[in-house]
Design a protein around this motif. Sequence first.
Motif, PDB file in Angstrom:
ATOM      1  N   THR A 133       0.855  -1.186   0.000  1.00 42.77           N
ATOM      2  CA  THR A 133       0.000   0.000   0.000  1.00 42.77           C
ATOM      3  C   THR A 133       0.889   1.234   0.000  1.00 42.77           C
ATOM      4  OG1 THR A 133      -0.217  -0.362   2.404  1.00 42.77           O
ATOM      5  CG2 THR A 133      -2.043  -1.048   1.015  1.00 42.77           C
ATOM      6  N   THR A 144      -1.054  -0.506  -4.397  1.00 41.63           N
ATOM      7  CA  THR A 144      -2.190   0.406  -4.424  1.00 41.63           C
ATOM      8  C   THR A 144      -1.710   1.824  -4.171  1.00 41.63           C
ATOM      9  OG1 THR A 144      -2.713   0.314  -2.054  1.00 41.63           O
ATOM     10  CG2 THR A 144      -3.655  -1.408  -3.458  1.00 41.63           C
ATOM     11  N   ASP A 145      -2.407   2.800  -4.748  1.00 40.06           N
ATOM     12  CA  ASP A 145      -2.092   4.200  -4.534  1.00 40.06           C
ATOM     13  C   ASP A 145      -3.250   5.019  -5.078  1.00 40.06           C
ATOM     14  OD1 ASP A 145       0.879   5.621  -3.874  1.00 40.06           O
ATOM     15  OD2 ASP A 145      -0.569   6.937  -4.841  1.00 40.06           O
ATOM     16  N   ILE A 146      -3.280   6.305  -4.724  1.00 40.97           N
ATOM     17  CA  ILE A 146      -4.297   7.190  -5.297  1.00 40.97           C
ATOM     18  C   ILE A 146      -3.792   7.880  -6.557  1.00 40.97           C
ATOM     19  CG2 ILE A 146      -5.416   7.615  -3.076  1.00 40.97           C
ATOM     20  CD1 ILE A 146      -3.931  10.291  -2.942  1.00 40.97           C
ATOM     21  N   SER A 147      -2.467   7.801  -6.809  1.00 39.48           N
ATOM     22  CA  SER A 147      -1.857   8.513  -7.927  1.00 39.48           C
ATOM     23  C   SER A 147      -1.800   7.637  -9.168  1.00 39.48           C
ATOM     24  CB  SER A 147      -0.438   8.963  -7.547  1.00 39.48           C
ATOM     25  OG  SER A 147       0.302   9.334  -8.684  1.00 39.48           O
ATOM     26  N   ASP A 148      -2.434   8.082 -10.239  1.00 36.70           N
ATOM     27  CA  ASP A 148      -2.350   7.359 -11.506  1.00 36.70           C
ATOM     28  C   ASP A 148      -0.918   7.332 -12.023  1.00 36.70           C
ATOM     29  OD1 ASP A 148      -5.078   6.710 -11.720  1.00 36.70           O
ATOM     30  OD2 ASP A 148      -5.546   8.679 -12.571  1.00 36.70           O
ATOM     31  N   LEU A 173       1.063   4.689 -10.045  1.00 38.49           N
ATOM     32  CA  LEU A 173       0.611   3.357 -10.445  1.00 38.49           C
ATOM     33  C   LEU A 173       1.101   3.020 -11.847  1.00 38.49           C
ATOM     34  CD1 LEU A 173      -3.026   3.281  -9.018  1.00 38.49           C
ATOM     35  CD2 LEU A 173      -0.972   2.185  -8.083  1.00 38.49           C
ATOM     36  N   GLU A 191      -3.730  -1.307  -8.266  1.00 32.64           N
ATOM     37  CA  GLU A 191      -5.120  -0.985  -7.937  1.00 32.64           C
ATOM     38  C   GLU A 191      -5.190   0.460  -7.488  1.00 32.64           C
ATOM     39  OE1 GLU A 191      -6.672  -3.316  -4.793  1.00 32.64           O
ATOM     40  OE2 GLU A 191      -6.158  -5.257  -5.675  1.00 32.64           O
ATOM     41  N   LYS A 192      -6.278   1.147  -7.796  1.00 35.14           N
ATOM     42  CA  LYS A 192      -6.520   2.448  -7.180  1.00 35.14           C
ATOM     43  C   LYS A 192      -6.971   2.222  -5.744  1.00 35.14           C
ATOM     44  CE  LYS A 192      -6.514   6.150  -8.504  1.00 35.14           C
ATOM     45  NZ  LYS A 192      -7.273   7.001  -9.431  1.00 35.14           N
ATOM     46  N   SER A 193      -6.441   3.013  -4.834  1.00 33.51           N
ATOM     47  CA  SER A 193      -6.761   2.848  -3.415  1.00 33.51           C
ATOM     48  C   SER A 193      -8.250   2.980  -3.139  1.00 33.51           C
ATOM     49  CB  SER A 193      -5.993   3.881  -2.579  1.00 33.51           C
ATOM     50  OG  SER A 193      -4.601   3.700  -2.726  1.00 33.51           O
ATOM     51  N   ASP A 194      -8.919   3.832  -3.909  1.00 27.45           N
ATOM     52  CA  ASP A 194     -10.336   4.059  -3.658  1.00 27.45           C
ATOM     53  C   ASP A 194     -11.233   3.081  -4.424  1.00 27.45           C
ATOM     54  OD1 ASP A 194      -9.771   5.008  -6.155  1.00 27.45           O
ATOM     55  OD2 ASP A 194     -10.546   7.031  -5.820  1.00 27.45           O
TER      56      ASP A 194
END
Length: 336
Positions: A173, A197-201, A204, A215-218
């Motif tokens: 994560t 996983t991360d929120i940043s495209d 990733l 994976e997107k974190s959200d």
Amino acid sequence: MGNAAAVMTGLNSIEIQERPMPEPAPGQAVIRVEAVGVCGSDVAYYRYGKIGPFVVDGPFILGHEVSGQVVAVGDGVDNVNVGDRVAVEPGTPDRSCEECRAGRYHLCPNLEFLATPPYDGALLQYLAMDARCYFPIPDSMSYEHGALLEPLSVGLWGCQRANLQAGDDVLITGAGPVGLLAAEAARALGAGSVSLTDISDYRLGVARDHGFAVEKSDAPTSRTFDVLLECSGAPGVLAAGLGRLHEAGRAAVIGLAKSEEVPLPLSTLNWKEITISMVNRYKDTWPLGIALVSSGRINLEGLVTHSFSLPQTAAALENTSTEPESLKAMIYPQRL
């Protein structure tokens, strides 16, 4: 010959100053510092002046991800020679306390760690340290990659703390530099699969380019794992990641949470007998890291996204907030 240093003179303030040219004491060696990576801890000291109990009090030199070339050795040094290209393990233990005698030198209460107050760091042209903190790197390894051995060591030690076994499915994560390097470490140590996983495209995308599942974190999937390496420190991420472990899963907590208290789903962890290990830096990781990188088992390409001279240190420290597509900023102290 001068010894220019990037000195933090206050919050968000860097000045180039001259420091004395170091002479090696017995057991020490002096290196010409060639590359210093910017770590999140450097940025925190620069912006806020403290991390937990460590407070900057007066002029301070940042930087602990270091490589360079040996230019002088003191009496009794036999592990490096003048001319050797070296990566630097930035902590000097006292080697005599109970923790050191037990082999846990990284937990030495008297550890002198570069760029952790009150000890200055390596953003200067010449640095003297205990020569046992220097590890020769092959000519095929760049100074940039030599400096990256420090954050890579965090990932390698995290894998060891999580008791990673060959064939394990690993969830990481946080796809920042430490998360990406932890992923490289896990794969090199035999993980069956590695997902980040991360929120940043952008981050990733880098992970995907290195051959990892993302994976997107959200928008997590329902997939479960054997091992969790939590590298983000973001609120709620540890608890969510622990919930995705199989029975008898293992986790290593690498990212530092901003809050000292983190809620955990203890009933689930008890029922599954999940093991959680904390990670405090690393120990005995440099020889392994050098072997894995130099053999091609670990890929460090593309992680250094921005380069700076020593007078550009402030811009390097601000890089992650000014450049959305930034991973690792590297400073070259010989460039003035």
